[in-house]
Structure formats: structure tokens, C-alpha cells
Design a protein around this motif. Structure first.
Motif, mmCIF file in Angstrom:
data_model
loop_
_atom_site.group_PDB
_atom_site.id
_atom_site.type_symbol
_atom_site.label_atom_id
_atom_site.label_comp_id
_atom_site.label_asym_id
_atom_site.label_seq_id
_atom_site.Cartn_x
_atom_site.Cartn_y
_atom_site.Cartn_z
ATOM 1 N N THR A 191 26.896 53.587 77.218
ATOM 2 C CA THR A 191 27.237 53.920 75.831
ATOM 3 C C THR A 191 28.644 54.493 75.740
ATOM 4 O O THR A 191 29.405 54.158 74.823
ATOM 5 C CB THR A 191 26.229 54.929 75.254
ATOM 6 N N ARG A 192 29.014 55.345 76.699
ATOM 7 C CA ARG A 192 30.369 55.911 76.691
ATOM 8 C C ARG A 192 31.421 54.810 76.812
ATOM 9 O O ARG A 192 32.481 54.883 76.179
ATOM 10 C CB ARG A 192 30.520 56.936 77.820
ATOM 11 N N GLN A 209 38.495 51.686 66.936
ATOM 12 C CA GLN A 209 39.706 52.493 67.057
ATOM 13 C C GLN A 209 40.468 52.111 68.318
ATOM 14 O O GLN A 209 39.874 51.811 69.349
ATOM 15 C CB GLN A 209 39.353 53.978 67.097
ATOM 16 N N ARG A 218 31.732 53.253 73.455
ATOM 17 C CA ARG A 218 32.337 54.162 72.472
ATOM 18 C C ARG A 218 33.856 54.202 72.563
ATOM 19 O O ARG A 218 34.508 54.608 71.600
ATOM 20 C CB ARG A 218 31.762 55.571 72.647
ATOM 21 N N ARG A 219 34.410 53.760 73.674
ATOM 22 C CA ARG A 219 35.869 53.668 73.751
ATOM 23 C C ARG A 219 36.399 52.729 72.673
ATOM 24 O O ARG A 219 37.471 52.950 72.113
ATOM 25 C CB ARG A 219 36.292 53.167 75.130
ATOM 26 N N LEU A 279 34.171 51.485 70.050
ATOM 27 C CA LEU A 279 33.380 51.661 68.833
ATOM 28 C C LEU A 279 32.796 53.069 68.818
ATOM 29 O O LEU A 279 31.652 53.281 69.219
ATOM 30 C CB LEU A 279 32.268 50.600 68.807
ATOM 31 N N PRO A 280 33.569 54.064 68.365
ATOM 32 C CA PRO A 280 33.132 55.463 68.476
ATOM 33 C C PRO A 280 31.824 55.768 67.758
ATOM 34 O O PRO A 280 31.122 56.718 68.139
ATOM 35 C CB PRO A 280 34.297 56.233 67.833
ATOM 36 N N ALA A 281 31.471 54.999 66.743
ATOM 37 C CA ALA A 281 30.270 55.306 65.957
ATOM 38 C C ALA A 281 28.978 54.955 66.677
ATOM 39 O O ALA A 281 27.893 55.374 66.243
ATOM 40 C CB ALA A 281 30.324 54.557 64.616
ATOM 41 N N THR A 304 42.846 51.143 74.288
ATOM 42 C CA THR A 304 42.417 52.480 73.870
ATOM 43 C C THR A 304 43.098 53.583 74.674
ATOM 44 O O THR A 304 42.956 54.760 74.345
ATOM 45 C CB THR A 304 40.890 52.619 74.011
ATOM 46 N N GLU A 305 43.828 53.224 75.726
ATOM 47 C CA GLU A 305 44.540 54.192 76.558
ATOM 48 C C GLU A 305 45.989 53.727 76.710
ATOM 49 O O GLU A 305 46.265 52.524 76.723
ATOM 50 C CB GLU A 305 43.895 54.305 77.945
ATOM 51 N N THR A 354 25.821 54.886 69.193
ATOM 52 C CA THR A 354 25.034 55.859 69.952
ATOM 53 C C THR A 354 24.107 55.104 70.897
ATOM 54 O O THR A 354 23.904 53.889 70.758
ATOM 55 C CB THR A 354 24.186 56.747 69.030
ATOM 56 N N GLN A 406 35.401 49.990 62.011
ATOM 57 C CA GLN A 406 34.789 50.983 62.894
ATOM 58 C C GLN A 406 35.432 51.043 64.281
ATOM 59 O O GLN A 406 35.066 51.880 65.102
ATOM 60 C CB GLN A 406 33.294 50.685 63.046
#
Length: 410
Positions: free
Chosen positions: A333-334, A147, A337-338, A340-342, A109-110, A344, A145
Motif C-alpha cells: 500500500t505504501r 501527485q 501511495r507514492r 495515489l496518496p488517497a 515522485t522523488e 488505503t 488524485q
């Protein structure tokens, strides 16, 4: 079978079995199973301190059949995980144990993760593992889902319930499994080994195998051996994903090669639910499955080991981040989200944690490979965290081969 009572722990008067295994996790049970296959008629007794098998590392992991892509070519982890994955699938098929070869994605992701991802591709090829490289559009074909900048698909990864596997190994091994048998004394002589449990039972054997997992270093010391390491327990905390439809299969981040942990990942299990985690935080007890479980003896053991201090001084930044994610659901959670952005915070429901038995050397090095050491009439398994469940069948066969070689020479 009659066992000696409290009166003494000498090794005279014959033996109760050929091989005594301490530890009823998947490695100990696989060893018993391998002995029955390699040398039918070998009398094996397994001592397990809990009331059933696989109550700790084996029964509290994410149930992944690992491909072996992460591990240094030629290492025990690489050799045994690659062959063990195929053997595990075959074993489950033969015994009707639910399992699935799902494949998985490892996602960068980076930009700074891309060289490490490409290195994994090369490592996979060196280990003989089929790997497919993916761009962003191809990632969404597998996981709509998810990214990332790039990914690799590892087709040989799978999922299984290792508790079910362990129960089958126990049944198939023909060994006598003694539950509620916590060991507190070991006496070793030239001809045999005697082991006493906290209930006062004494078992005499020609060979001893230490597969005690979280307590393997203590068992080694009870036997009179210096293991040259200590177990430092790391708790892995999980969440269940309340919207499991967000993930089709298994999704992993690119691991940091400086640590033997794979990072927070998403794993669809046999039952259809999705596990999220684990992190890796220092546990305050060897069986410390939450922050409230504290055992002063375990903490004292860690503080007395020079390697624990050296490890902490090197990796305190990494450890601080893991603790922060443990104490803050938003931080956890953050991290998710890296990939799976969806997702919460409301999508994450706390699940049972596990504790990893990580061997640490005196110089602070985290042992990165399986560690098995021979001693007189004894074999110690001193580091067998993930992927030991995947690799359990070849690990058990390796230990059984060493045992039989010693018994034959005696």
C-alpha cells in the motif's frame, strides 16, 4: 487428420504439417496467423498443453497496449512495440474486440527520478512516440488524485483483453489447435521434426517453432539445442482497487533501468475496474501463482543454473524489497501511495497473479530484449515477456518470415 500413435517417434513416412508451433499463447498464435497471411495454404498445427489458449503470461497480464517508450532505440522491443501497438489497435477494430487508446502518465515522485523521466522523454522521441511533459498542476488535470513532481503523458498507450485477441488469432489463423498436448519428446532429422506428447500422439513437421513461454528453455533442450539461458519465473501480484473512481486511466512510476520490470502501477481495464501492481517476486514454480505452489523440479532447475546465483548476488536488495511488499499488504500500500496518496489498504482487494518468463544468461544478466534463435529446422523464442503481447503481430510476422525462408531453401 490421422496422427501416429505411441509406437516410436521417427520422422519417416511423411509429415502431418508444414509448421508445428509449440505454445498457444499470443506469440504462438500470432505466428500461426502470420503464416496464413504470408503463405496461404501453409499447413500449421499448434500444440498447447492447457485446455484453451492464453492461460499463462498472455491471459494474466494487465492488458496494456504499450507505446514502446521504455525500450532502447533500435531494439526488437522498441521496433515491435511501436509498430505492434498500432497494429493491435487496427486488429481489434477490424474484429470488434473491445479496446481503448487511453494514454498514460509516467510520474516522478522523488527528485532523483527526474533525470530518468527526462531520459524517457528523449527515448520516446527517438522511438517516434509523441510525449507531453507535465508539471504538478498539469498532472492533476489528467489524474486529480495523483501527485508527483513531474510527469509525461504518452498518448498512444491503450488497453485490451489479450485473451480475446488470442482467441481471435486462433480462429483467424486457420491452424489446427490441439489442446491438452504437452510435449515430452522431440526428434529432429535433416528432413523433418517429430514431436511426441505425454498422451502418446506424434506429430511430424517440416519446421518447428518453440513458443512455449515459461517452458521454452526446456523445449529447446528437448530439441537438442543449448539455449544459453534459463527461464527464471517471477510472479507479479495484483490487487483490484475497490474505489476505481480514484483513477481515470493508466498511471506508472518511473522505472529503474537496471531491471526489466516497470514497478507497481495502476491500470484501468476494459471492464472499468482498476488493477494495481504487479510486484516481481521469485516464483517457486514456473506456474507458481501463489506462495503455496512449489515444484521441486523447477527450483532445482534454477539452483543448478549459475546465472540464477549471479543474478541474486547482484540484485538481492531489490528482490528483498519485492518480497517484503508481497508478504506485507501495508508495504504494498505504501508503494501505491507514492502515486495515489488517497489509497488505503482497505481499498486493495487481492486479484489473480501472473508469472513472467524471464530469461537469465549464464553470467546472471536478465535478458532485456526479445530473444529469438534459429536452429536446424527450428526457431526458438527464448525471451518474450512484456511488451510481447503488444508486439505479438510483428513478432509473429518476423518468426513466420524466418520459417518460410527456411522452407523455401529446403
Amino acid at each position: 487428420m490421422q496422427y501416429a500413435g505411441v509406437g516410436g517417434i521417427g520422422v519417416g513416412g511423411g509429415v502431418d504439417c508444414d509448421v508445428l508451433v509449440i505454445g498457444g499463447g499470443i506469440v504462438g498464435l500470432s505466428t500461426a496467423h502470420a503464416l496464413s497471411r504470408l503463405a496461404p495454404g501453409t499447413k500449421v498445427i499448434v500444440l498447447e498443453k492447457e485446455s484453451g489458449p492464453a492461460r499463462h503470461q498472455t491471459g494474466r497480464n494487465s492488458g496494456v497496449i504499450h507505446s514502446g517508450i521504455y525500450y532502447r532505440p533500435g531494439s526488437l522491443k522498441a521496433r515491435f512495440a511501436v509498430s505492434g501497438a498500432a497494429e493491435m489497435v487496427k486488429f481489434c477494430a477490424e474484429h470488434g474486440i473491445p479496446h481503448e487508446v487511453t494514454g498514460k502518465l509516467i510520474v516522478a515522485t522523488e527528485r532523483e527520478e527526474l533525470p530518468r523521466l527526462h531520459a524517457l522523454v528523449q527515448r520516446g522521441r527517438e522511438n517516434g512516440i509523441p510525449v507531453r511533459e507535465l508539471g504538478p498542476a498539469q498532472i492533476t488535470e489528467y489524474e486529480p488524485q495523483v501527485q508527483g513532481l513531474a510527469a509525461i503523458h504518452v498518448g498512444s498507450t491503450g488497453i485490451v483483453d489479450y485473451g480475446r485477441v488470442s482467441a481471435q488469432l486462433a480462429q483467424s489463423s486457420g491452424a489446427e489447435i490441439v489442446y491438452g498436448a504437452e510435449v515430452d519428446l522431440i526428434s529432429r532429422r535433416a528432413s523433418a521434426v517429430a514431436v511426441r506428447t505425454t498422451s502418446g500422439l506424434v506429430f511430424r513437421s517440416r519446421m518447428l517453432v518453440n513458443c512455449a513461454g515459461l517452458h521454452c528453455d526446456r523445449i529447446a533442450r528437448l530439441a537438442g539445442d543449448d539455449p544459453g539461458m534459463r527461464i527464471i519465473p517471477f510472479r507479479g501480484e495484483y490487487y483490484d482497487l475497490t474505489r476505481p473512481d480514484l483513477v481515470r486511466g493508466l498511471v506508472y512510476p518511473v522505472p529503474d533501468p537496471a531491471f526489466p520490470f516497470l514497478g507497481v502501477h495502476l491500470t484501468r481495464g476494459i471492464g472499468g475496474g482498476v488493477h494495481v501492481g504487479p510486484n516481481a517476486v521469485p516464483a517457486l514454480a514456473r506456474e507458481g501463482y501463489d506462495w503455496s505452489t512449489v515444484r521441486p523440479r523447477d527450483i532445482a532447475d534454477e539452483l543448478a543454473w549459475p546465472g540464477a546465483w549471479r543474478m541474486a548476488s547482484r540484485h538481492w536488495r531489490y528482490g528483498t524489497g519485492e518480497i517484503h511488499r508481497s508478504l506485507s499488504k501495508q508495504a504494498f500500500t505504501r508503494a501505491v501511495r507514492r502515486l495515489l496518496p488517497a489509497v488505503t489498504a482497505a481499498d486493495l482487494h487481492p486479484a489473480a497473479a501472473g508469472v513472467r518468463a524471464q530469461a537469465v544468461l549464464r553470467n546472471g544478466t536478465l535478458v532485456d530484449d526479445f530473444l529469438v534463435r534459429d536452429a536446424p529446422r527450428t526457431i526458438h523464442v527464448l525471451n518474450a515477456p512484456s511488451p510481447a503481447a503488444t508486439a505479438s503481430l510483428p513478432i509473429g510476422r518476423e518468426i513466420a518470415t524466418r520459417v518460410l525462408r527456411t522452407l523455401t531453401a529446403a
